[in-house]
Design a protein around this motif. Sequence first.
Motif, PDB file in Angstrom:
ATOM      1  N   GLN A  70       1.038  -0.745  -0.332  1.00 41.44           N
ATOM      2  CA  GLN A  70      -0.237  -0.191   0.102  1.00 41.44           C
ATOM      3  C   GLN A  70       0.572   1.685  -0.085  1.00 41.44           C
ATOM      4  OE1 GLN A  70      -2.076  -0.452   3.883  1.00 41.44           O
ATOM      5  NE2 GLN A  70      -4.066  -1.755   2.628  1.00 41.44           N
ATOM      6  N   ALA A  71       2.290   1.301   0.582  1.00 45.00           N
ATOM      7  CA  ALA A  71       2.945   2.487   1.102  1.00 45.00           C
ATOM      8  C   ALA A  71       3.560   2.769  -0.796  1.00 45.00           C
ATOM      9  CB  ALA A  71       3.374   2.156   2.524  1.00 45.00           C
ATOM     10  N   ILE A  72       3.776   1.303  -1.448  1.00 45.18           N
ATOM     11  CA  ILE A  72       4.455   2.086  -2.587  1.00 45.18           C
ATOM     12  C   ILE A  72       3.403   2.169  -3.824  1.00 45.18           C
ATOM     13  CG2 ILE A  72       5.164   0.270  -4.189  1.00 45.18           C
ATOM     14  CD1 ILE A  72       6.443  -1.405  -2.346  1.00 45.18           C
ATOM     15  N   ALA A  73       2.130   2.641  -3.753  1.00 42.47           N
ATOM     16  CA  ALA A  73       1.503   2.786  -3.898  1.00 42.47           C
ATOM     17  C   ALA A  73       0.901   4.076  -4.226  1.00 42.47           C
ATOM     18  CB  ALA A  73       0.103   1.445  -4.139  1.00 42.47           C
ATOM     19  N   HIS A  74       1.262   4.322  -2.303  1.00 45.44           N
ATOM     20  CA  HIS A  74       0.832   5.586  -1.981  1.00 45.44           C
ATOM     21  C   HIS A  74       1.947   6.569  -3.142  1.00 45.44           C
ATOM     22  CE1 HIS A  74       0.898   9.009   0.781  1.00 45.44           C
ATOM     23  NE2 HIS A  74      -0.107   8.676  -0.210  1.00 45.44           N
ATOM     24  N   GLU A  75       3.701   5.776  -2.788  1.00 46.59           N
ATOM     25  CA  GLU A  75       4.255   6.327  -3.158  1.00 46.59           C
ATOM     26  C   GLU A  75       4.115   7.066  -4.813  1.00 46.59           C
ATOM     27  OE1 GLU A  75       7.746   7.630  -1.187  1.00 46.59           O
ATOM     28  OE2 GLU A  75       6.370   7.003   0.139  1.00 46.59           O
ATOM     29  N   ILE A  76       4.254   5.824  -5.845  1.00 49.61           N
ATOM     30  CA  ILE A  76       4.156   6.437  -7.030  1.00 49.61           C
ATOM     31  C   ILE A  76       2.441   7.153  -6.966  1.00 49.61           C
ATOM     32  CG2 ILE A  76       5.580   4.597  -7.764  1.00 49.61           C
ATOM     33  CD1 ILE A  76       3.670   2.716  -7.987  1.00 49.61           C
ATOM     34  N   GLY A  77       1.746   6.796  -6.303  1.00 50.20           N
ATOM     35  CA  GLY A  77       0.410   7.788  -6.387  1.00 50.20           C
ATOM     36  C   GLY A  77      -0.379   7.126  -7.228  1.00 50.20           C
ATOM     37  N   ALA A  78      -0.768   5.915  -7.190  1.00 48.17           N
ATOM     38  CA  ALA A  78      -0.948   4.635  -8.424  1.00 48.17           C
ATOM     39  C   ALA A  78      -2.606   4.485  -7.430  1.00 48.17           C
ATOM     40  CB  ALA A  78      -0.493   3.142  -8.631  1.00 48.17           C
ATOM     41  N   THR A  79      -3.983   3.561  -8.212  1.00 49.22           N
ATOM     42  CA  THR A  79      -4.939   2.989  -7.690  1.00 49.22           C
ATOM     43  C   THR A  79      -4.418   1.906  -6.712  1.00 49.22           C
ATOM     44  OG1 THR A  79      -5.403   4.451  -9.565  1.00 49.22           O
ATOM     45  CG2 THR A  79      -7.337   2.217  -8.350  1.00 49.22           C
ATOM     46  N   PHE A  80      -4.877   1.566  -6.311  1.00 46.39           N
ATOM     47  CA  PHE A  80      -4.907   0.095  -4.815  1.00 46.39           C
ATOM     48  C   PHE A  80      -5.199  -0.960  -5.778  1.00 46.39           C
ATOM     49  CE2 PHE A  80      -3.731  -2.256  -1.760  1.00 46.39           C
ATOM     50  CZ  PHE A  80      -1.975  -3.202  -2.197  1.00 46.39           C
ATOM     51  N   PHE A  81      -5.511  -1.683  -6.449  1.00 47.97           N
ATOM     52  CA  PHE A  81      -5.768  -2.829  -6.945  1.00 47.97           C
ATOM     53  C   PHE A  81      -5.561  -4.220  -5.999  1.00 47.97           C
ATOM     54  CE2 PHE A  81      -7.161  -0.687 -10.134  1.00 47.97           C
ATOM     55  CZ  PHE A  81      -8.488  -0.957 -10.980  1.00 47.97           C
ATOM     56  N   SER A  82      -6.211  -4.603  -5.009  1.00 44.90           N
ATOM     57  CA  SER A  82      -6.063  -5.850  -4.213  1.00 44.90           C
ATOM     58  C   SER A  82      -7.141  -7.069  -4.024  1.00 44.90           C
ATOM     59  CB  SER A  82      -6.456  -5.193  -2.411  1.00 44.90           C
ATOM     60  OG  SER A  82      -6.565  -5.650  -1.774  1.00 44.90           O
ATOM     61  N   SER A  83      -6.483  -8.307  -4.015  1.00 43.38           N
ATOM     62  CA  SER A  83      -6.738  -9.444  -4.031  1.00 43.38           C
ATOM     63  C   SER A  83      -7.005 -10.542  -3.358  1.00 43.38           C
ATOM     64  CB  SER A  83      -7.688  -9.620  -5.647  1.00 43.38           C
ATOM     65  OG  SER A  83      -7.843 -10.850  -5.762  1.00 43.38           O
ATOM     66  N   SER A  84      -6.873 -11.448  -3.105  1.00 39.81           N
ATOM     67  CA  SER A  84      -5.950 -12.902  -2.587  1.00 39.81           C
ATOM     68  C   SER A  84      -5.848 -14.091  -3.045  1.00 39.81           C
ATOM     69  CB  SER A  84      -7.111 -13.316  -1.509  1.00 39.81           C
ATOM     70  OG  SER A  84      -6.649 -14.615  -1.069  1.00 39.81           O
ATOM     71  N   GLY A  85      -4.576 -15.073  -3.819  1.00 34.78           N
ATOM     72  CA  GLY A  85      -4.647 -15.753  -4.206  1.00 34.78           C
ATOM     73  C   GLY A  85      -5.941 -16.730  -4.505  1.00 34.78           C
ATOM     74  N   ALA A  86      -6.517 -16.788  -3.439  1.00 36.31           N
ATOM     75  CA  ALA A  86      -7.146 -17.903  -2.885  1.00 36.31           C
ATOM     76  C   ALA A  86      -8.566 -17.007  -3.953  1.00 36.31           C
ATOM     77  CB  ALA A  86      -8.091 -17.659  -1.287  1.00 36.31           C
ATOM     78  N   ALA A  87      -8.894 -16.366  -4.532  1.00 42.67           N
ATOM     79  CA  ALA A  87     -10.142 -15.563  -5.060  1.00 42.67           C
ATOM     80  C   ALA A  87      -9.909 -16.348  -6.824  1.00 42.67           C
ATOM     81  CB  ALA A  87      -9.837 -13.787  -5.206  1.00 42.67           C
ATOM     82  N   PHE A  88      -9.253 -16.741  -7.046  1.00 42.50           N
ATOM     83  CA  PHE A  88      -8.400 -17.219  -8.364  1.00 42.50           C
ATOM     84  C   PHE A  88      -9.043 -18.475  -8.176  1.00 42.50           C
ATOM     85  CE2 PHE A  88      -6.340 -13.283  -7.916  1.00 42.50           C
ATOM     86  CZ  PHE A  88      -7.409 -12.499  -9.003  1.00 42.50           C
ATOM     87  N   THR A  89      -8.908 -19.715  -7.064  1.00 46.20           N
ATOM     88  CA  THR A  89      -8.976 -20.884  -7.256  1.00 46.20           C
ATOM     89  C   THR A  89     -10.343 -21.248  -7.669  1.00 46.20           C
ATOM     90  OG1 THR A  89      -8.763 -21.029  -4.984  1.00 46.20           O
ATOM     91  CG2 THR A  89      -6.428 -21.314  -5.760  1.00 46.20           C
TER      92      THR A  89
END
Length: 269
Positions: free
Chosen positions: A69-88
């Motif tokens: 999240q901090a990296i996304a903030h540093e580069i001014g990016a929208t943060f798309f968050s998910s978990s590997g389990a959501a794809f199984t």
Amino acid sequence: MKQSAAKSAPLPDITLDDVGGIPDEMKEEIGQALAVIKDPKGAEQVGLTPPRGILLYGPPGTGKTLLAQAIAHEIGATFFSSSGAAFTEMFVGVGASRVRTLFDNARKQRPAVIFIDEVDALAGKRKPHGGEESEKTLTELLVQLDGGNDNEGILFIAATNRKDMLDDAFLRPGRIDFEFQVPLPDTQGRREIIDIHSKGKVIAPDVVASFDRLAESTSGFSGAELSSLFEMASRRALRDGRTEIGADDLDFAIDRTILGSTARALNDP
Ligand code: ATP
């Protein structure tokens, strides 16, 4: 309840200063990688290309999500968050289609960070007689990561507690350019995390004065456990009608945390 493949959030209000216990060397490397992302033209002149993928690995609760999240903030990016389990998924094609949708959505909101926690559930080593579905999903992830120009302005960050389980093809440079180990914090790291999580709380001066000792006596605690110490201590003080966290509250929280992790270790030796 069905998990959706990804949540997007505008800009997490978390900076690198909110992440304690990160080794200096790693901070420096992250800083360099982010500088390249922020100034791709300047970087190109010295022959550097922006990283496309970062892997964060280490024990649970050490701040991998926070760091993403901090990296996304540093580069001014929208943060798309998910978990590997959501794809199984049991149904063939569903996992792969979710991967595609995730990348398509992120491409519409560049700059974007795609964060996948517990990526081992999605990018685990392929087995000779592995399931057709999981293989298709992983193949789709590799295709999306290889998106070339289509991935400009997209940074993929994956986190895992089990790096050893990841497929080699997934880890290949060009897909994953940086691997950072996020370890349990050492004494100095714990001290930093204590400072971060005690901020904004009303704490008795003698307790604040003993924070160095607290850092020394909490060896093996993760950042998440240190953060929950202050939450637990706050709740206990509040329950007793006090506004200030005292030494007893913190001792109580430490005991509870140690008991909790001992019970977990006994259940999962
Ligand atoms: P998991 O592997 O279980 O997904 P994680 O490594 O992603 O865990 P986080 O979810 O980032 O850990 O940590 C949970 C919470 O614990 C954070 O939101 C934060 O409040 C606190 N925390 C953990 N690590 C740190 C840290 N290094 N510095 C400050 N706070 C931390």
